[in-house]
Design a protein around this motif. Structure first.
Motif, short mmCIF file in Angstrom:
data_model
loop_
_atom_site.label_atom_id
_atom_site.label_comp_id
_atom_site.label_asym_id
_atom_site.label_seq_id
_atom_site.Cartn_x
_atom_site.Cartn_y
_atom_site.Cartn_z
N LEU A 73 0.82 -1.20 0.00
CA LEU A 73 0.00 0.00 0.00
C LEU A 73 0.86 1.26 0.00
O LEU A 73 0.46 2.28 -0.56
CB LEU A 73 -0.95 0.00 1.19
N ALA A 74 2.05 1.19 0.60
CA ALA A 74 2.95 2.35 0.64
C ALA A 74 3.58 2.66 -0.71
O ALA A 74 4.10 3.76 -0.91
CB ALA A 74 4.03 2.14 1.70
N GLU A 75 3.53 1.72 -1.66
CA GLU A 75 4.06 1.98 -3.00
C GLU A 75 3.12 2.91 -3.76
O GLU A 75 1.93 2.95 -3.48
CB GLU A 75 4.23 0.65 -3.75
N PRO A 76 3.63 3.65 -4.75
CA PRO A 76 2.80 4.64 -5.46
C PRO A 76 1.91 4.04 -6.55
O PRO A 76 2.13 4.26 -7.74
CB PRO A 76 3.83 5.61 -6.03
N HIS A 77 0.91 3.30 -6.16
CA HIS A 77 -0.08 2.78 -7.10
C HIS A 77 -1.20 3.81 -7.25
O HIS A 77 -1.39 4.65 -6.39
CB HIS A 77 -0.70 1.48 -6.57
N ILE A 78 -1.93 3.73 -8.34
CA ILE A 78 -3.16 4.50 -8.46
C ILE A 78 -4.23 3.67 -7.77
O ILE A 78 -4.39 2.48 -8.04
CB ILE A 78 -3.56 4.73 -9.94
N ALA A 79 -4.97 4.29 -6.85
CA ALA A 79 -6.00 3.57 -6.11
C ALA A 79 -7.36 3.76 -6.76
O ALA A 79 -7.61 4.75 -7.44
CB ALA A 79 -6.07 4.08 -4.67
N ALA A 80 -8.23 2.81 -6.53
CA ALA A 80 -9.65 2.98 -6.80
C ALA A 80 -10.27 3.32 -5.46
O ALA A 80 -10.18 2.53 -4.51
CB ALA A 80 -10.25 1.70 -7.38
N LEU A 81 -10.83 4.50 -5.35
CA LEU A 81 -11.51 4.93 -4.13
C LEU A 81 -12.98 4.58 -4.29
O LEU A 81 -13.58 4.84 -5.33
CB LEU A 81 -11.35 6.44 -3.93
N ALA A 82 -13.57 3.98 -3.25
CA ALA A 82 -15.00 3.69 -3.26
C ALA A 82 -15.62 4.26 -2.00
O ALA A 82 -15.04 4.18 -0.91
CB ALA A 82 -15.24 2.18 -3.35
N VAL A 83 -16.80 4.86 -2.18
CA VAL A 83 -17.53 5.42 -1.06
C VAL A 83 -19.02 5.24 -1.32
O VAL A 83 -19.46 5.29 -2.47
CB VAL A 83 -17.17 6.91 -0.83
N ASP A 84 -19.77 5.00 -0.27
CA ASP A 84 -21.20 4.81 -0.38
C ASP A 84 -21.84 6.03 -1.04
O ASP A 84 -21.47 7.16 -0.75
CB ASP A 84 -21.78 4.59 1.03
N ALA A 85 -22.78 5.77 -1.92
CA ALA A 85 -23.47 6.85 -2.62
C ALA A 85 -24.90 6.99 -2.10
O ALA A 85 -25.42 6.10 -1.43
CB ALA A 85 -23.48 6.59 -4.13
N ASN A 88 -15.88 14.24 -2.08
CA ASN A 88 -15.71 14.73 -0.72
C ASN A 88 -17.05 14.76 0.02
O ASN A 88 -17.13 14.38 1.18
CB ASN A 88 -15.07 16.11 -0.71
N LYS A 89 -18.09 15.21 -0.65
CA LYS A 89 -19.41 15.26 0.00
C LYS A 89 -19.87 13.87 0.42
O LYS A 89 -20.39 13.68 1.52
CB LYS A 89 -20.42 15.91 -0.93
N LEU A 90 -19.65 12.87 -0.44
CA LEU A 90 -20.05 11.50 -0.09
C LEU A 90 -19.19 10.94 1.04
O LEU A 90 -19.69 10.26 1.93
CB LEU A 90 -19.96 10.59 -1.32
N PRO A 119 -21.96 2.32 -5.11
CA PRO A 119 -20.90 3.17 -4.56
C PRO A 119 -20.20 3.96 -5.67
O PRO A 119 -20.05 3.46 -6.79
CB PRO A 119 -19.92 2.18 -3.93
N LEU A 120 -19.80 5.18 -5.35
CA LEU A 120 -18.96 5.96 -6.25
C LEU A 120 -17.57 5.32 -6.21
O LEU A 120 -17.01 5.10 -5.13
CB LEU A 120 -18.87 7.41 -5.78
#
Length: 141
Positions: free
Chosen positions: A12-24, A56-58, A30-31
């Motif tokens: 996780l500390a390596e510089p990968h591009i993440a997929a962020l998921a959050v409840d919509a 951010n709002k979600l 989820p977004l």
């Protein structure tokens, strides 16, 4: 095979591009969006995003989010981490520079930071305390 705590934190500390998921809201799925993130083993993960963004709002409404990072080579490996928001604070140019330096070649950081600071609007930093982990290296036997 599941990764050890040390392996998943290092990955996780390596510089990968993440997929962020959050409840919509409103019964929607989820977004899920790609995002840069920062993490140091044993600490909190953080992202920087627009203050007025839907993301951010979600996140503020849900109070938590997840990140998924993966790679395909030399083996298929992934780490998913989920947890509560522990802090939201104004973004700073110093944090933008730190994040940009994680993902961009050194010669491109100053130009990107200058552009982003002037054009992306007010930013916030959202810190998440990793609480639940799912990880695997599908190439290990």
């Amino acid at each position: 095979m599941a990764l050890s705590r040390e392996e998943r934190e290092q990955f996780l500390a390596e510089p990968h591009i993440a997929a962020l998921a959050v409840d919509a809201e409103g019964g929607r799925a989820p977004l899920t969006v790609p995002i840069w993130y920062q993490y140091e083993a044993g600490g909190d993960a953080w992202i920087m995003t627009g203050l007025d963004s839907r993301k951010n709002k979600l996140i503020q409404a849900a109070g938590r989010f997840s990140l998924l990072v993966d790679r395909l080579e030399p083996t298929i490996r992934y780490v998913s981490v989920e947890g509560p928001v522990v802090e939201t604070a104004p973004g700073t140019i110093e944090l933008l520079r730190e994040m940009s330096a994680r993902y961009l070649p050194a010669e491109k950081v100053d130009g990107y930071v200058d552009f982003a600071w002037k054009n992306h609007g007010e930013q916030v930093v959202v810190r998440m305390r990793p609480e639940r982990w799912v990880s695997s290296d599908l190439g290990q036997v």
